[in-house]
Design a protein around this motif. Sequence first.
Motif, short mmCIF file in Angstrom:
data_model
loop_
_atom_site.label_atom_id
_atom_site.label_comp_id
_atom_site.label_asym_id
_atom_site.label_seq_id
_atom_site.Cartn_x
_atom_site.Cartn_y
_atom_site.Cartn_z
N ASN A 1 0.87 -1.19 0.00
CA ASN A 1 0.00 0.00 0.00
C ASN A 1 0.90 1.23 0.00
O ASN A 1 2.14 1.10 -0.01
CB ASN A 1 -0.93 0.00 1.22
CG ASN A 1 -0.14 -0.03 2.51
OD1 ASN A 1 0.73 0.80 2.73
ND2 ASN A 1 -0.43 -1.02 3.37
N ALA B 1 -15.90 4.35 1.85
CA ALA B 1 -15.96 3.70 3.15
C ALA B 1 -15.08 2.46 3.25
O ALA B 1 -14.70 2.05 4.33
CB ALA B 1 -17.39 3.34 3.49
N THR B 2 -14.74 1.85 2.11
CA THR B 2 -13.95 0.63 2.18
C THR B 2 -12.55 0.90 2.72
O THR B 2 -12.08 0.28 3.65
CB THR B 2 -13.82 -0.01 0.77
OG1 THR B 2 -14.95 0.37 0.00
CG2 THR B 2 -13.69 -1.50 0.87
N TYR B 3 -11.91 1.86 2.07
CA TYR B 3 -10.56 2.23 2.49
C TYR B 3 -10.48 3.74 2.64
O TYR B 3 -11.23 4.48 1.99
CB TYR B 3 -9.54 1.79 1.44
CG TYR B 3 -9.29 0.30 1.40
CD1 TYR B 3 -8.69 -0.35 2.48
CD2 TYR B 3 -9.65 -0.44 0.28
CE1 TYR B 3 -8.45 -1.73 2.43
CE2 TYR B 3 -9.41 -1.79 0.22
CZ TYR B 3 -8.81 -2.44 1.30
OH TYR B 3 -8.58 -3.77 1.24
N SER B 4 -9.53 4.18 3.44
CA SER B 4 -9.29 5.62 3.48
C SER B 4 -7.81 5.87 3.81
O SER B 4 -7.05 4.93 4.03
CB SER B 4 -10.18 6.29 4.52
OG SER B 4 -9.98 5.71 5.77
N TYR C 1 -4.18 5.51 -1.33
CA TYR C 1 -4.44 5.92 0.05
C TYR C 1 -3.09 6.12 0.73
O TYR C 1 -2.24 5.23 0.72
CB TYR C 1 -5.28 4.86 0.76
CG TYR C 1 -6.66 4.75 0.16
CD1 TYR C 1 -7.60 5.73 0.41
CD2 TYR C 1 -6.98 3.69 -0.69
CE1 TYR C 1 -8.87 5.66 -0.17
CE2 TYR C 1 -8.24 3.61 -1.26
CZ TYR C 1 -9.17 4.60 -1.00
OH TYR C 1 -10.41 4.53 -1.58
N VAL D 1 -6.28 2.36 4.83
CA VAL D 1 -6.82 2.00 6.14
C VAL D 1 -8.28 1.61 5.95
O VAL D 1 -9.00 2.28 5.21
CB VAL D 1 -6.69 3.21 7.10
CG1 VAL D 1 -7.37 2.91 8.43
CG2 VAL D 1 -5.24 3.57 7.31
N ARG D 2 -8.72 0.56 6.63
CA ARG D 2 -10.10 0.13 6.46
C ARG D 2 -11.04 1.15 7.09
O ARG D 2 -10.79 1.66 8.17
CB ARG D 2 -10.32 -1.23 7.12
CG ARG D 2 -9.69 -2.36 6.32
CD ARG D 2 -10.51 -3.66 6.45
NE ARG D 2 -10.00 -4.66 5.49
CZ ARG D 2 -10.49 -4.80 4.26
NH1 ARG D 2 -11.48 -4.06 3.83
NH2 ARG D 2 -9.98 -5.70 3.45
N GLY D 3 -12.15 1.41 6.42
CA GLY D 3 -13.17 2.30 6.97
C GLY D 3 -12.92 3.74 6.58
O GLY D 3 -11.94 4.08 5.90
N ARG E 1 -4.59 7.13 5.99
CA ARG E 1 -4.23 7.11 7.41
C ARG E 1 -4.06 8.56 7.85
O ARG E 1 -3.37 9.34 7.20
CB ARG E 1 -2.92 6.34 7.62
CG ARG E 1 -2.38 6.50 9.04
CD ARG E 1 -1.28 5.52 9.33
NE ARG E 1 -0.09 5.75 8.52
CZ ARG E 1 1.04 5.02 8.65
NH1 ARG E 1 1.10 4.04 9.54
NH2 ARG E 1 2.09 5.26 7.89
N VAL F 1 -5.13 0.26 -1.79
CA VAL F 1 -5.41 -0.25 -0.46
C VAL F 1 -5.01 0.79 0.56
O VAL F 1 -3.99 1.45 0.42
CB VAL F 1 -4.61 -1.56 -0.22
CG1 VAL F 1 -4.82 -2.07 1.20
CG2 VAL F 1 -5.00 -2.61 -1.24
N SER G 1 -12.26 7.85 7.09
CA SER G 1 -11.46 8.68 7.99
C SER G 1 -12.31 9.87 8.42
O SER G 1 -13.37 10.13 7.86
CB SER G 1 -10.21 9.18 7.27
OG SER G 1 -10.53 10.27 6.44
#
Lengths: 249, 756, 185
Positions: free
Chosen positions: B147, B418-421, B176, B400-402, B423, B398, B404
């Motif tokens: 990632n 919402a899947t990834y965001s 991301y 961070v999950r969810g 950090r 890819v 931010s």
Amino acid sequence: MTYEFPLVFFTVLTQLGIGLALAAAWKTCFGGAAVPRRLWLAALVATLAGLVASLFHLGAPLRAVTALNGLGHSWLSREGLVFGLFVLLLLLAALRPGRAVTALPAALAGLAALVVQGFTYAPVSLPAVSNGFPLLLFALTALTLGTAFGAETPGPQRLTICLLLVVLLIVPCLWASGSAVMQETAALWRQSAGFWAGLVLTAAALVLSLVRRTAAPAQGVLLFCGALLVRVTFFSATVHTATHLGMPY
Amino acid sequence: MKTHEHLAGRRGFLKGLLAAGAAGVLGSGPGSLLRPHPAEAAPFDPSAYEVFRNACPRNCYDTCSIKTYVRDGVVQFVEGAPESTFTNGGLCVKGYTYPRRIYSPDRIKYPMLQEGRGSGNWRRISWDEAMSRIADKILEIKKRDGNLLGLGLTKYSGNFGITNYGVEGMMSSLGYTTRFVGTPCWPAGIDAQNYDLGDMWCNDPEDLVKARYIIVWGANPAWCSMHSMKYLYAARERGARILVIDPIFTQTAAKADEFWQVRPGTDGALALGMARHLLDAGLVDRDFVQNAAVGYEDFAAYLKTNVTVEWAAKTSGIPADAIRAATEEFAAAKPATVWIGYGMQRHTNGGSMVRAIDAFVAMSGNIGVEGGGARYGHLQTWGFNYHAMIQKQPAGSVGVRGASGPKGEFDFAGGEAATYSDRTLNINKTAQEILDARDPELRMLWIACKNPFAQDFDRNKLEKAFAKLEMVVSVEQFFTETVRHSDIVLPVTTLFEEWTINASYWHYWLSLNEQAIKPMHEAKSNIEIAALLSRAMNAREPGSCTFPQEVDGKEWMIKECNKGIYDLFGISSWEELRKGPAKARLASSASWHDRTFKTPSGKYEFSSALCARNGFTALPEYVEGRRPDAPFRLMTPHIQFGLHSQFVNLDWMEAYYPEPFVYIHPASARKKGIADGDMVRVFNRIGEVRVRARLSGNVAEDCVVMYEAWFRKLNYNVQNVVDDCAADMGAMKTGAPGVAIHDQFVDIAPADGGRA
Amino acid sequence: MSTRYAFLMDMDKCIGCRGCGMACKNFNQLAPDMVWRQVYPLDERIYPHRDRAFLSLACNHCDDPACLAACPAGSYTKRPDGIVVHHQETCIGCTNCIRSCPYGAPRFNKVEKHAEKCSLCHERLDAGLTPACVQACPTGALTLIDLDTFDNANAVQYPAGYPAMPRLNPSTRFILPRMPRVLRG
């Protein structure tokens, strides 16, 4: 702090020249012995050296001649003119030494140059010296140097040295009771090593003259160096009103 | 480089003089050297210039509209746009240095590579080489970690021109990544106003003239919003009284009718004491608190139980009778207003203090009133498209999950996938966050519109943190301390070399920023740099970067505009801004004029359940400040000569601000054996600063002040002694709490024998 | 109807921002280290709060200017409207004006080796504009007045911190600063 060395050398050297010219004229008119040509030549050389030194003070020395533009209002312009005249008359006196008709005009031009210098270096922006002090200092410098190199007897020399010392010691005391800018000038002069060294050299010349009972070039050298040191103080340690803006005057 | 074009008259005189000189050098005819004739310089002719519209994009209340005069492709001079009643034709001491910034010999002229970070061993490289090295590193990180969270961005307020959000866009277009979020500036107050009012929304500052009583509380507009001063003066000429409350006798204080030197961090107590007196004296605006607010009775009960004017006086140091008198005058004056400064909320209890002041103003009935209000700031005029900022991650990215949280107060993008965001790391703890980052570690940092070594806290820790980074890329104009800690520096355009558009967080004017000259040297704008990087990325791995590979600055500026902006400012197109800045068409100069608040209740909330949910008290209760661990409180506010680390480094500015000082009260200096002008050490457990002392009764005896700045020739950095202790609020709206910049403590001692 | 232009410096409005001086540098394209207008904080013996009240000074365009009188090269002229103009092209860099002006208005350009000073932006005035410093002042502390019509009983010619030079009769006028009531914690 700027030391204004060109002005230091210009004023002291031209005052040496004036002093010598006065001494030569005095001898011509009142002295018994013939006045040697080399005295006039020495005055001429000193004055020319001073004028050359003054060019280093200019940002545009090649246009120095335009300094005559301001004769109507500028003492500096008049200084240029009167020194030009002085040099011409010195030349004449040197060509025809021993004659009052050439000696007197040269001496008078020298005196005029002193007066003009006295005005030139007494601007309102320098309250401590915006008075007769520069004229007094310049005249006594000229006379001490003139008598040291040009007088036969030590009497006149001792007298002028004493006067010079008295003036240099008293004037800063007068400033100390004057305005804020004058007080600071007094403090700076008193902190100036050059000022005290100049006084010591001048006093040493007096001592030497008392010990050796004669006027000798050695005393002249001491006086000349002393005059340079005091002049450095005059140009660098005299406080300008602009440095006090925002502060009490 | 520059020519004195508009002074051509003087030059013309010279030529004439030279010609005439040949006729007779010493003669007396006209034009002779001995009698120069007065120069009749030609009148200044504005039509001899191309005039461009620009805007000062710094983090400043005033965000001035600039008129730029260009001739022969060179910026000759700048002035304020007269069309803006706020800028009113004049810039500030900083703005007038812009011609020098463009043509400064100190500017970074081309991409450079430092062989050994901190070595000073820089060599010129091409844009191609710079981008190759950067793209290779990014791809290497992606390969290593799977990632791009090892790639971080720190960016803040160095240039607020809207297209510069393309830097964030560039990061998104790569995937991301890690973002430093929050703001060291004003977040505690933003959250406080959101709890009370539902948003941060201040009156038009130009309506200060209508106020009859003005409290400037912890703000110093005489230095930080000079263009606001005229409104304070005008209000006073119309009979208003001006009270300045500040721990420092500021330049604004010197212009006030009354000054209260409050003990730092006790402003909340003072405001609560004033609120209590409103209650005692029956001066509460019953209509407002009953009809437009919720929770007033609870707050009144809190005041009656926990607050007295005497307590407020004892805590803040302001005599009780003065508190009572001012409170009564404030309540009697209609309208009355408080300008809440950002300095006041840079405390561990900063948000609570802003809430207390809000409550006082609300009780006095001055919310929603023209000439009134609890003024803090606004983002009402920032409704751009953020076209440059909103870029799509490459397919398969890819992170961070969810989702931010917000990435700062200017994050208008919202609706993160919402899947990834990304950090998010706290910008106010940059050093610690770099040191602590795991899975993956932060490997590479991109720095734009920011100078972390001048702005981020605990500078010694930051040095350690940077040592951990594998690659640092700075986008800069000058060789700052941050550049010294970078591997690659990329030269960025000044505002005169790029297109953008600018709004203010204080006044309501909108300014176009036209490209006035070709970029100097090899400088490129942030979005051009992003396009170049995209080209390098896609050449190596097609599809690895979604940022367009060609950008046109003007087109991208236009893409930021929308109908909402045009309608708000009453213009049909951005082109109208070429005639001058436009002001928002406001239904009223007062914020909240219809008393429709954006709080959950729709009313002013003396008691905020949201605030309680976020871990604070529901009521604006008094919170004690940070406890000292050294004899002197240190404050490091702004000086008029710089904006954070910008402007003070220019030689033009050195003509007026050659050297910094630590300001210390004469009595304290005496105790420490420090004389005026002595070299001293200001130190605490995290570092020290060596600087000359200036004795001044403008600071309290237990306080010292140093103004933050970057001097190109001096080793002066206030962040050596400012730690990263958090303020209370800010996380809700900006993604991270603020920082307690003014809750810092130091000792002071003569250095190098004092006289230096 | 004659005109005598002058600066009115309202110390009560001045916030010491130096915008005036920088606007001057910006418009007149001065050398990096050169200033024609300087802002001087008042000493605590004059205004009790250090660095909080100021004199903003450029050339005072005196009635009888010391610079003009001192200049041997005739590089200074006085316009009928009172503006004292220095002509850099004929200046020989003798610095006599710098020595002579009590207000420090002329300054030495070390690179071009000539004096220079505030021109009151006469090129701007002749185009119907205000001087750059006046245009820049964000508080209206610096304004251009015509002394022949100026009538303000509160204005003084020689505030403390500014040397009185009646013979030169400087044209700048000042309004004195007030002080707030101060309550200290």
